[in-house]
Design an enzyme around this catalytic site. Sequence first.
Site, PDB file in Angstrom:
ATOM      1  N   HIS A  17      55.723  10.677 -44.274  1.00 50.17           N
ATOM      2  CA  HIS A  17      55.897  12.140 -44.191  1.00 50.17           C
ATOM      3  C   HIS A  17      55.731  12.760 -45.577  1.00 50.17           C
ATOM      4  O   HIS A  17      55.055  13.780 -45.740  1.00 50.17           O
ATOM      5  CB  HIS A  17      57.304  12.508 -43.705  1.00 50.17           C
ATOM      6  CG  HIS A  17      57.633  12.117 -42.295  1.00 50.17           C
ATOM      7  ND1 HIS A  17      58.748  11.417 -41.963  1.00 50.17           N
ATOM      8  CD2 HIS A  17      56.994  12.386 -41.118  1.00 50.17           C
ATOM      9  CE1 HIS A  17      58.814  11.251 -40.643  1.00 50.17           C
ATOM     10  NE2 HIS A  17      57.749  11.825 -40.108  1.00 50.17           N
ATOM     11  N   LYS A  41      65.847  13.277 -28.113  1.00 47.09           N
ATOM     12  CA  LYS A  41      65.516  11.964 -28.701  1.00 47.09           C
ATOM     13  C   LYS A  41      66.762  11.289 -29.298  1.00 47.09           C
ATOM     14  O   LYS A  41      66.646  10.249 -29.933  1.00 47.09           O
ATOM     15  CB  LYS A  41      64.480  12.146 -29.814  1.00 47.09           C
ATOM     16  CG  LYS A  41      63.045  12.310 -29.333  1.00 47.09           C
ATOM     17  CD  LYS A  41      62.097  12.078 -30.505  1.00 47.09           C
ATOM     18  CE  LYS A  41      60.659  12.395 -30.194  1.00 47.09           C
ATOM     19  NZ  LYS A  41      59.836  12.374 -31.417  1.00 47.09           N
ATOM     20  N   ARG A  90      48.316   8.735 -38.022  1.00 51.83           N
ATOM     21  CA  ARG A  90      48.395   7.388 -38.595  1.00 51.83           C
ATOM     22  C   ARG A  90      47.343   6.477 -38.001  1.00 51.83           C
ATOM     23  O   ARG A  90      46.722   5.700 -38.685  1.00 51.83           O
ATOM     24  CB  ARG A  90      49.768   6.776 -38.309  1.00 51.83           C
ATOM     25  CG  ARG A  90      50.845   7.364 -39.142  1.00 51.83           C
ATOM     26  CD  ARG A  90      52.182   7.075 -38.578  1.00 51.83           C
ATOM     27  NE  ARG A  90      52.398   7.843 -37.365  1.00 51.83           N
ATOM     28  CZ  ARG A  90      53.556   7.934 -36.746  1.00 51.83           C
ATOM     29  NH1 ARG A  90      54.583   7.264 -37.210  1.00 51.83           N
ATOM     30  NH2 ARG A  90      53.690   8.673 -35.669  1.00 51.83           N
ATOM     31  N   SER A 128      59.554   6.719 -38.404  1.00 51.12           N
ATOM     32  CA  SER A 128      61.007   6.876 -38.515  1.00 51.12           C
ATOM     33  C   SER A 128      61.705   5.896 -37.581  1.00 51.12           C
ATOM     34  O   SER A 128      62.740   5.330 -37.912  1.00 51.12           O
ATOM     35  CB  SER A 128      61.419   8.294 -38.146  1.00 51.12           C
ATOM     36  OG  SER A 128      60.824   9.217 -39.002  1.00 51.12           O
TER      37      SER A 128
HETATM   38  P1  ADP Z   1      57.619  14.119 -34.004  1.00 51.42           P
HETATM   39  O1  ADP Z   1      58.935  13.832 -33.370  1.00 51.42           O
HETATM   40  O2  ADP Z   1      57.137  15.526 -33.857  1.00 51.42           O
HETATM   41  O3  ADP Z   1      56.552  13.059 -33.747  1.00 51.42           O
HETATM   42  P2  ADP Z   1      57.971  12.966 -36.601  1.00 51.42           P
HETATM   43  O4  ADP Z   1      59.061  13.333 -37.507  1.00 51.42           O
HETATM   44  O5  ADP Z   1      57.999  11.587 -36.036  1.00 51.42           O
HETATM   45  O6  ADP Z   1      57.945  14.083 -35.526  1.00 51.42           O
HETATM   46  O7  ADP Z   1      56.574  13.189 -37.311  1.00 51.42           O
HETATM   47  C1  ADP Z   1      56.140  14.456 -37.704  1.00 51.42           C
HETATM   48  C2  ADP Z   1      54.662  14.384 -37.993  1.00 51.42           C
HETATM   49  O8  ADP Z   1      54.449  13.449 -39.046  1.00 51.42           O
HETATM   50  C3  ADP Z   1      53.810  13.908 -36.834  1.00 51.42           C
HETATM   51  O9  ADP Z   1      52.580  14.570 -36.902  1.00 51.42           O
HETATM   52  C4  ADP Z   1      53.612  12.436 -37.111  1.00 51.42           C
HETATM   53  O10 ADP Z   1      52.405  11.958 -36.549  1.00 51.42           O
HETATM   54  C5  ADP Z   1      53.548  12.461 -38.626  1.00 51.42           C
HETATM   55  N1  ADP Z   1      53.930  11.189 -39.207  1.00 51.42           N
HETATM   56  C6  ADP Z   1      54.988  10.411 -38.922  1.00 51.42           C
HETATM   57  N2  ADP Z   1      55.003   9.297 -39.679  1.00 51.42           N
HETATM   58  C7  ADP Z   1      53.897   9.369 -40.470  1.00 51.42           C
HETATM   59  C8  ADP Z   1      53.307   8.515 -41.442  1.00 51.42           C
HETATM   60  N3  ADP Z   1      53.813   7.329 -41.738  1.00 51.42           N
HETATM   61  N4  ADP Z   1      52.184   8.939 -42.034  1.00 51.42           N
HETATM   62  C9  ADP Z   1      51.626  10.117 -41.703  1.00 51.42           C
HETATM   63  N5  ADP Z   1      52.094  10.956 -40.789  1.00 51.42           N
HETATM   64  C10 ADP Z   1      53.223  10.595 -40.172  1.00 51.42           C
END
Ligand code: ADP
Length: 166
Positions: A17, A41, A90, A128
């Site tokens: 992130h 979630k 990703r 996460s």
């Molecule tokens: P959500 O619950 O909306 O998926 P996340 O917090 O998991 O939210 O992720 C927010 C955004 O960041 C999403 O677009 C997700 O694809 C992206 N994301 C999550 N992990 C990574 C990572 N390791 N690298 C790049 N983007 C990521």
Amino acid sequence: MRAVVYPGSFDPLTNGHLDVIERAARLFDRVIVAVAPNSEKHPLFTTEERCKLVVGATRRLRNVEVRAFDGLLVDYVRGCGAQAVIRGLRAVSDFEFEFQMALMNRKLDERVETIFMMPKDTYTFLSSRLVKEIAQLGGDVSTFVPRNVGRALLKRMQPSTPMRRR
Ligand code: ADP
């Protein structure tokens, strides 16, 4: 003034992130990290805690703001005076869901663009969910998350002190 919203659960923020936030901060005048409650979630951290963790990790990035957000994303984006949404990609597995959401958001408001950003290749395996699973099992997550997040995870995972018998 070019502003962009980066929405997500950030439960918790990972280095993936953060990498996306840093890239966006180089391209836009303002980056608003919008932390969604996502109560369905069952998040490990409250929305407020997640916001604080993002604030702590992005302090040095002057054009990054962190806010809690609820409701329809396109309305929120327009309300912030932003023109676009950033989402991280990703792997191909992210694509289908993200593609559907981007097109739906365009149907809802065609002025809001969705921009996909790829993190540094070493972060493409990071999520996460995995970070939480590893931390819950006592594994070392220090290379996957910012330092303040690592500390918060350690604290959260510590077993509560057992009650003393009288
Ligand atoms: P959500 O619950 O909306 O998926 P996340 O917090 O998991 O939210 O992720 C927010 C955004 O960041 C999403 O677009 C997700 O694809 C992206 N994301 C999550 N992990 C990574 C990572 N390791 N690298 C790049 N983007 C990521």
